[in-house]
Design a protein around this motif. Structure first.
Motif, PDB file in Angstrom:
ATOM      1  N   PRO A  97       0.871  -1.135  -0.029  1.00 53.24           N
ATOM      2  CA  PRO A  97      -0.127   0.061   0.083  1.00 53.24           C
ATOM      3  C   PRO A  97       0.907   1.031   0.006  1.00 53.24           C
ATOM      4  CG  PRO A  97      -0.124  -1.173   2.182  1.00 53.24           C
ATOM      5  CD  PRO A  97       1.111  -1.758   1.357  1.00 53.24           C
TER       6      PRO A  97
ATOM      7  N   LEU B  63      12.862  -2.148   9.382  1.00 53.93           N
ATOM      8  CA  LEU B  63      11.549  -2.144  10.264  1.00 53.93           C
ATOM      9  C   LEU B  63      10.404  -2.109   9.254  1.00 53.93           C
ATOM     10  CD1 LEU B  63      10.240  -2.004  13.114  1.00 53.93           C
ATOM     11  CD2 LEU B  63      10.359   0.389  12.795  1.00 53.93           C
TER      12      LEU B  63
ATOM     13  N   ALA C 122      10.040  -5.466   7.737  1.00 49.23           N
ATOM     14  CA  ALA C 122       9.350  -6.132   8.321  1.00 49.23           C
ATOM     15  C   ALA C 122       7.783  -6.096   8.610  1.00 49.23           C
ATOM     16  CB  ALA C 122      10.027  -6.452   9.686  1.00 49.23           C
ATOM     17  N   THR C 123       7.477  -4.706   8.658  1.00 49.55           N
ATOM     18  CA  THR C 123       6.109  -4.521   8.766  1.00 49.55           C
ATOM     19  C   THR C 123       5.300  -5.030   7.319  1.00 49.55           C
ATOM     20  OG1 THR C 123       6.704  -2.528   9.748  1.00 49.55           O
ATOM     21  CG2 THR C 123       4.250  -2.661   8.892  1.00 49.55           C
ATOM     22  N   MET C 124       5.952  -5.271   6.430  1.00 53.04           N
ATOM     23  CA  MET C 124       5.411  -5.873   5.060  1.00 53.04           C
ATOM     24  C   MET C 124       5.625  -7.252   4.841  1.00 53.04           C
ATOM     25  SD  MET C 124       6.287  -2.770   2.352  1.00 53.04           S
ATOM     26  CE  MET C 124       5.821  -3.422   1.004  1.00 53.04           C
ATOM     27  N   GLY C 125       6.221  -7.712   6.307  1.00 49.83           N
ATOM     28  CA  GLY C 125       6.498  -9.338   6.034  1.00 49.83           C
ATOM     29  C   GLY C 125       7.624  -9.784   5.457  1.00 49.83           C
TER      30      GLY C 125
ATOM     31  N   SER D 204      11.824 -10.584   5.560  1.00 49.73           N
ATOM     32  CA  SER D 204      13.066 -11.140   6.354  1.00 49.73           C
ATOM     33  C   SER D 204      14.073 -10.194   6.207  1.00 49.73           C
ATOM     34  CB  SER D 204      13.407 -12.701   6.306  1.00 49.73           C
ATOM     35  OG  SER D 204      14.032 -12.446   5.024  1.00 49.73           O
TER      36      SER D 204
END
Lengths: 247, 278
Positions: free
Chosen positions: A94, A114, A117-120, A122
């Motif tokens: 998004p 960060l 990671a918020t978007m999934g 690694s």
């Protein structure tokens, strides 16, 4: 036949509108005792269904308050629809309010991990793309400075660079093509175009019909929570332009 | 809902958690890194802070109000044990409580499993807590080498991780409950502040319950505090070198697991409404 990327089925979203926001226990209890906890129902989306095939680029048009943002929130999975269901195949990026996931006290480079990671993703996955992200954002030495000291343009540039570097399958664009200065704007449009060529699915919200005609293959027109027109980008843009003139 | 589809739901949930494990790690990393950034001594505050506050408590309750330490072997260590656990409990639950509101900008824009935030905040506090435990080790070593205080180190010290795990479960459960409540009622933040003060006095951090001479009801009230059981268990293992009272073990475990259950349920039921309130 192309696979379905986003499937929206009979989605309705209802909000309770109360005149004052009750957010403390005292008020809540008083209002409950007085039986003043009345809400007015407001349906932001009414029974919306549509399907977006992989690689399609769909423009979402509508006046203010038509339900465009609500629609995007439902598709992004942030807001759960009151009725109906949404199915998304693949990773969604998004690109709304770029850099919303940043921590202000964290440096740019730390925020890259960060946000990833918020978007999934690694740490390793982001590490492989780290140089590309930094190069694209043109932040140079500023990458080690806390994000709170960034200008809004720098913040948006970094957000854009991360969100596009991870190669998402579905891209949600909400007027983000106006990121940064003129030079970066050209660069970001080129980047998005190159993602088009790779077959990314796009949901694009805009008031600018010229842009929708240029970028999208299809479009839908929302008004008061309902789809009043759907078809090719040109058809729907004509209807929208006509409505604008008649107002 | 039949059990088959329930099973599918639970496995989908676990899959989702697995997918977002990187986010959990990143948030823990961030919280630990940022906690002492821009302070001159940095990570040393993790050791210094409990040391200094314990010193204050020793001065106040061991010196000025000198009665409370009577009959306690090695009062500073006794205090430190209680204070470390108490500090972890309050800090982690407080941070978990604010976590959803503090992450509003992300939650409003991107889909993330929301329970990541309270859990990550409890875990990041757990990391600093684990580091600060080394103060306890150093203090105990000091007392054993330089004084003749009878600290009994027995194999039971190896069991000290049990009360810590129970405490971690308790904090996670309470953190989930508080973070949910705080979304709907911001008052909780102020109320909880007072509650933590109450817990400080209701947990035998600086006194011994049997030395109080309080009546039965007060004693029962104190026993109802699960932190009392956990602190007692920890002290049994570390300081007194004996097996803990099994009543404490059962009470604390059941209470903590119940909190975790209630917390997960409340959070799960209300999480879709968060976005309308933050």
């Amino acid at each position: 036949m192309a696979k379905t990327a986003v499937k929206v089925e009979n989605v309705s979203v209802m909000f309770n509108l109360n005149k004052e926001k009750v957010d403390n226990i005292k008020e809540y209890l008083i209002k409950m005792v007085k039986r003043e906890l009345r809400f007015t129902e407001f349906w932001a989306l009414k029974n919306i269904s549509f399907e977006v095939k992989q690689g399609e680029r769909i423009g979402i048009l509508g006046f203010n308050g038509a339900g465009k943002s609500t629609m995007l929130k439902v598709i992004a999975g942030v807001l759960k629809p009151t009725k109906g269901s949404v199915e998304v195949n693949g990773v969604i990026a998004p690109l709304l309010e770029l850099g919303a996931g940043f921590d202000m006290n964290y440096s740019g480079s730390e925020n890259i991990y960060l946000y990833g990671a918020t978007m999934g993703y690694s740490r390793k996955y982001i590490q492989e793309r780290y140089d590309e992200i930094v190069a694209f954002s043109e932040l140079g030495d500023f990458i080690d400075v806390p994000v709170k000291n960034y200008s809004s343009g720098m913040r948006a540039r970094l957000g854009f660079s991360i969100a596009t570097a991870v190669e998402p399958q579905v891209l949600i664009l909400d007027e983000v093509l106006s990121v940064g200065d003129a030079k970066f704007k050209i660069k970001s449009e080129a980047k998005i175009k190159s993602m088009f060529d790779k077959g990314v699915t796009v949901l694009f919200v805009s008031h600018n019909t010229a842009q929708v005609r240029r970028l999208c293959t299809k479009a839908i027109l929302l008004d008061h929570g309902e789809i009043i027109a759907a078809g090719t980008a040109d058809e729907v843009c004509d209807i929208y332009d006509k409505k604008v003139k008649s107002k | 809902m039949n059990t088959a589809s329930k099973k599918i739901k639970i496995s989908a949930y676990l899959q989702n958690l697995w997918k977002y494990r990187f986010l959990l790690v990143e948030i823990v990393r961030k919280n630990v890194k940022l906690q002492y950034r821009n302070s001159v001594l940095g990570i040393f505050w993790t050791f210094l802070q409990p040391l200094l506050t314990t010193l204050v408590l020793v001065l106040v309750f061991g010196g000025i109000f000198g009665k409370s330490n009577e009959g306690i072997v090695c009062y500073p260590i006794y205090l430190l044990c209680g204070r470390l656990l108490y500090e972890f409990f309050t800090q982690s639950t407080k941070r978990a409580m604010r976590s959803i509101r503090n992450s509003a900008s992300v939650i409003k824009k991107v889909y993330v499993p929301k329970y990541i935030y309270p859990i990550a905040n409890v875990l990041s506090n757990f990391v600093t807590f684990a580091i600060s435990l080394s103060v306890l080790v150093v203090m105990m070593a000091y007392y054993m080498i330089f004084t003749d205080v009878a600290i009994r180190i027995t194999p039971y010290i190896l069991l000290s991780f049990v009360p810590i795990i129970i405490l971690l479960v308790l904090c996670t459960g309470i953190g989930l409950i508080l973070s949910t409540l705080n979304v709907f009622f911001k008052d909780i933040e102020y109320l909880y502040e007072v509650f933590c003060m109450l817990i400080f006095y209701a947990t035998p951090i600086f006194y011994k319950v049997d030395a109080l001479g309080a009546n039965k009801f007060v004693q029962m009230g104190l026993m109802a505090n699960p932190l009392y059981s956990i602190v007692s268990m920890f002290r049994s293992c570390v300081l007194f070198g004996e097996m803990w009272n099994w009543n404490h073990f059962f009470y604390a475990s059941v209470f903590s697991l119940a909190m975790l259950g209630i917390g997960s349920l409340v959070f799960y039921k209300k999480q879709d409404k968060f976005i309308l309130h933050i």
